[in-house]
Design a protein around this motif. Structure first.
Motif, PDB file in Angstrom:
ATOM      1  N   LYS A 114       2.032  -4.334   1.451  1.00 22.68           N
ATOM      2  CA  LYS A 114       0.681  -4.237   1.918  1.00 22.68           C
ATOM      3  C   LYS A 114      -0.095  -3.329   1.138  1.00 22.68           C
ATOM      4  O   LYS A 114      -1.246  -3.020   1.338  1.00 22.68           O
ATOM      5  CB  LYS A 114       0.429  -4.147   3.408  1.00 22.68           C
ATOM      6  N   GLY A 115       0.559  -2.834   0.223  1.00 25.39           N
ATOM      7  CA  GLY A 115      -0.119  -1.786  -0.712  1.00 25.39           C
ATOM      8  C   GLY A 115      -0.041  -0.468  -0.100  1.00 25.39           C
ATOM      9  O   GLY A 115      -0.890   0.500  -0.088  1.00 25.39           O
ATOM     10  N   GLU A 116       1.399  -0.209   0.642  1.00 27.05           N
ATOM     11  CA  GLU A 116       1.550   1.306   1.097  1.00 27.05           C
ATOM     12  C   GLU A 116       1.579   2.335  -0.156  1.00 27.05           C
ATOM     13  O   GLU A 116       1.295   3.423   0.024  1.00 27.05           O
ATOM     14  CB  GLU A 116       2.834   1.437   1.854  1.00 27.05           C
ATOM     15  N   TRP A 117       1.774   1.823  -1.218  1.00 24.48           N
ATOM     16  CA  TRP A 117       2.142   2.717  -2.296  1.00 24.48           C
ATOM     17  C   TRP A 117       0.608   2.967  -3.013  1.00 24.48           C
ATOM     18  O   TRP A 117       0.571   3.866  -4.144  1.00 24.48           O
ATOM     19  CB  TRP A 117       2.826   2.050  -3.463  1.00 24.48           C
ATOM     20  N   VAL A 118      -0.430   2.383  -2.711  1.00 23.91           N
ATOM     21  CA  VAL A 118      -1.730   2.628  -3.324  1.00 23.91           C
ATOM     22  C   VAL A 118      -2.037   3.788  -2.355  1.00 23.91           C
ATOM     23  O   VAL A 118      -2.482   3.623  -1.158  1.00 23.91           O
ATOM     24  CB  VAL A 118      -2.650   1.221  -3.344  1.00 23.91           C
ATOM     25  N   SER A 119      -2.638   4.835  -2.949  1.00 22.58           N
ATOM     26  CA  SER A 119      -3.286   5.990  -2.183  1.00 22.58           C
ATOM     27  C   SER A 119      -4.668   5.733  -1.902  1.00 22.58           C
ATOM     28  O   SER A 119      -5.497   5.455  -2.933  1.00 22.58           O
ATOM     29  CB  SER A 119      -2.945   7.457  -2.986  1.00 22.58           C
ATOM     30  N   LEU A 120      -5.057   5.542  -0.707  1.00 24.31           N
ATOM     31  CA  LEU A 120      -6.281   5.187  -0.122  1.00 24.31           C
ATOM     32  C   LEU A 120      -7.235   6.718  -0.080  1.00 24.31           C
ATOM     33  O   LEU A 120      -6.716   7.663   0.394  1.00 24.31           O
ATOM     34  CB  LEU A 120      -6.260   4.372   0.955  1.00 24.31           C
TER      35      LEU A 120
END
Lengths: 256, 403
Positions: free
Chosen positions: B118-124
């Motif tokens: 789900k894109g957990e590795w993308v820092s929001l």
């Protein structure tokens, strides 16, 4: 003006008796030849001149007589073709051969004053004197003290913090004299130091030379065209065509 | 007494202007190094952060970053069936350029293997990760999209649900994250007219065949959607990302995958090395050569300035020599001025860079080792540049004072 004790403290007028007997400078048989063959010019022809410590000598003569050539030869910046230059009893130049490190010798024993004051424009009056002391390894604080003393002594202590631009011609020339005296030289060489000054200022500078020569016991040779203040000199030497003329009827104050 | 400082103080405006010029030159050199670092960062960002142990790509190719790589989506299932593989994901990544609010919008589409990834590795920095299988996107701030904004790609409308910062692709375009199926829909989006023409062509081709004429149902299928025709190939992806059990023997799995002749497998490090030695290498050399040229130009300019400053002081230098100054006093005067000029120029370059580099279209990364290296180079070129002035000063005769 401070007293003798203060002058001694600042290095003026300290000279032992034995040293006083030794001439400040001896130029013996000095010849300077420029060019070769048809372009050869003899600027100095077998010139012999002795100047005692504390003696103030004027070097007179028309343009091209060889005055400046003799002065630069004695200043160790224009080696003679032949002859000897002995300063403070030490053989310095034998013909074109320097017998010692000339720059070190100039630093320790010679003082220079020129037609233009030649002050370093980015240094104040005080620093212009101080720099001459510091390059002779005087610690900064002591150099500053002595530079200030000399400026006070020459009457321009109140202008110590001014850059050369802010000083009059006479004041600049006094700073140049202070710089020449800074390292207590045995010989001061001046090349037309009053040429850029009015007669009053010119006379003041000439009197200054006589005063410091007598106080610090240094020999002083002044190349000049200015005959209005000749009485301040102890001796007048005339040159023509690269030779010294026989002593003229001019006589100076003659204390030596 | 420091003669160099006193001279600078006296000629401050000229020194300041000269230093600004040198500072700008050094800022460009600094920027070149920063652009190179930024290039590497952007190029390797995905490889470093996506968290794959192995990259399975089209056979005999070097992966999606080096060249076109096309593999069928069902390869994901084949890989997942291997022992010690805990996750296999489809990798879809491509650049697109669309118009948004009348301006070109260029972005790099990155597919996330929903629902596994789900894109957990993308820092929001704002919003949330993807929360549904379709029509949501997470965008990098550099794209200029706002949270909640809706953007049309192809026939679908996507809503920005999250924002990242500093996420850009190898070409410097901001990244936008979609589910893999949305990313593929965007990639393979075809205009309606083209679809109609393709269906008509299929219908015509099938109608010309005997079995087409004999089987009316075939004609009906040929004129329908591609997804209803099992004979047609499935959409393809660029690579399959493989995550392994931490205790797995990587070499064993690589050797197993190597026996599959339709694919090639790389470790994450190999993929990174391929990236750096391929695409980035030429840029690196290009930037390196520009930097060397700029350093040479800076040296020449500082040398000429120092020479001119020395010529201006030639009379004072002659006087110093006449009154007996040692050579080291004169050398120190010139050398110190060159070093002060270099040091202030360097400081100015760094300070200006802090304000200007963020506005550069590509990422400029100033890293401490590069800054230290440039500082040392600045010291070196300042010293080299002072040699011309020192050479001139050493040749001055003391009797120049009398001239």
């Amino acid at each position: 003006m401070e007293g003798n004790a203060s002058r001694a403290e600042h290095g003026i007028g300290l000279m032992d008796t034995a040293m006083e007997q030794v001439p400040a400078i001896e130029a013996i048989g000095v010849t300077k030849v420029y060019g070769h063959g048809q372009t050869e010019v003899i600027a100095l022809n077998d010139v012999t001149l002795r100047v005692a410590r504390g003696e103030v000598v004027a070097l007179l003569g028309p343009s091209g007589a060889g005055k400046s050539t003799l002065l630069t030869a004695m200043a160790l910046i224009n080696p003679p073709t032949s002859g000897q230059i002995i300063i403070g009893g030490e053989l310095v130049m034998d013909g074109e051969d320097a017998k010692i490190d000339l720059r070190t010798f100039r630093r320790k024993h010679l003082g220079f004053v020129f037609q233009k004051a030649n002050l370093i424009p980015f240094l104040t009056a005080l620093e212009n004197v101080q720099v001459a002391l510091e390059i002779n390894d005087t610690p900064a604080h002591a150099a500053r003290e002595r530079a200030m003393y000399l400026l006070d002594h020459l009457g321009i202590g109140d202008r110590a913090g001014n850059l050369p631009d802010a000083l009059s011609g006479g004041q600049q020339q006094r700073v140049a004299v202070a710089r020449a005296l800074a390292n207590n030289p045995s010989l001061i060489l001046a090349d037309e130091p009053t040429a850029a000054l009015d007669s009053h200022r010119g006379r003041q500078v000439m009197e200054l030379f006589a005063q410091v020569a007598h106080e610090s016991n240094a020999g002083v040779i002044v190349v000049t065209h200015d005959v209005r203040a000749l009485e301040v000199f102890d001796r007048i030497v005339e040159m023509e065509d690269g030779r010294l003329l026989a002593p003229s009827e001019h006589t100076g104050a003659g204390t030596h | 007494m420091n003669l160099a400082v006193r001279d600078i103080r006296h000629n401050f405006s000229r020194f300041a202007f000269t230093t600004v010029g040198i500072g700008l030159l050094l800022m460009v050199v600094m920027g070149m190094a920063g652009i190179y670092r930024g290039l590497i960062f952007e190029a390797t960002l995905l490889v470093d952060r996506i968290g794959a142990d192995l990259w399975v790509v089209q056979g005999n190719t070097r992966g999606p970053f080096a060249e076109l790589s096309r593999i069928p989506v069902n390869l994901e299932d084949r890989v997942r069936a291997l022992p010690e593989v805990i996750r296999a994901r489809r990798f879809v990544n491509h650049s697109i350029q669309r118009e948004h609010h009348g301006k070109p919008l260029r972005l790099m589409v990155q597919g996330l293997a929903w629902p596994d990834d789900k894109g957990e590795w993308v820092s929001l920095v704002a919003g949330r990760p993807l929360g549904q299988a379709h029509f949501e996107m997470v965008a990098d701030r550099s794209l200029g999209l706002a949270l909640g904004e809706q953007v049309t790609f192809g026939k679908d409308v996507y809503r920005v649900v999250g924002l990242t910062t500093g996420m850009s692709g190898i070409a410097g375009d901001g990244l936008a994250f979609f589910t893999v199926s949305d990313a593929m829909a965007i990639q393979f989006d075809t205009p309606s007219e083209a679809i109609r023409l393709e269906r008509a062509a299929r219908l015509a081709r099938t109608g010309n065949q005997d079995f087409g004429r004999a089987q009316p149902l075939l004609l009906e299928r040929a004129g329908g959607a591609s997804s209803g025709i099992s004979e047609l190939p499935q959409p393809q992806v660029s690579a399959i990302l493989v995550s392994l059990n931490p205790s797995a023997d990587v070499n064993k799995i690589i050797s197993t995958l190597s026996t599959w002749s339709d694919v090639t497998v790389y470790t994450a490090q190999q993929q990174r090395d391929l990236l750096l030695s391929g695409t980035v290498d030429k840029s690196r050399r290009q930037l390196g050569l520009f930097s060397v040229l700029l350093i040479i130009i800076s040296t020449i300019i500082i040398a000429l300035i120092m020479y001119t400053l020395t010529l201006d002081k030639i009379h004072d230098i002659a006087l110093l020599k006449l009154i007996g100054a040692r050579n080291r006093v004169i050398v120190s005067l010139i050398l110190q001025q060159a070093l002060i000029m270099g040091a202030f120029g360097y400081g100015l370059a760094w300070w200006l860079g802090q304000y200007l580099f963020p506005y550069f279209p590509r990422r400029v990364m100033l890293e401490t080792p590069d800054l230290i290296k440039l500082a040392m180079i600045t010291v070196l070129i300042s010293m080299l540049a002072s040699l011309l002035g020192i050479w001139k000063a050493m040749r001055v005769e003391p009797n120049t004072v009398l001239a």
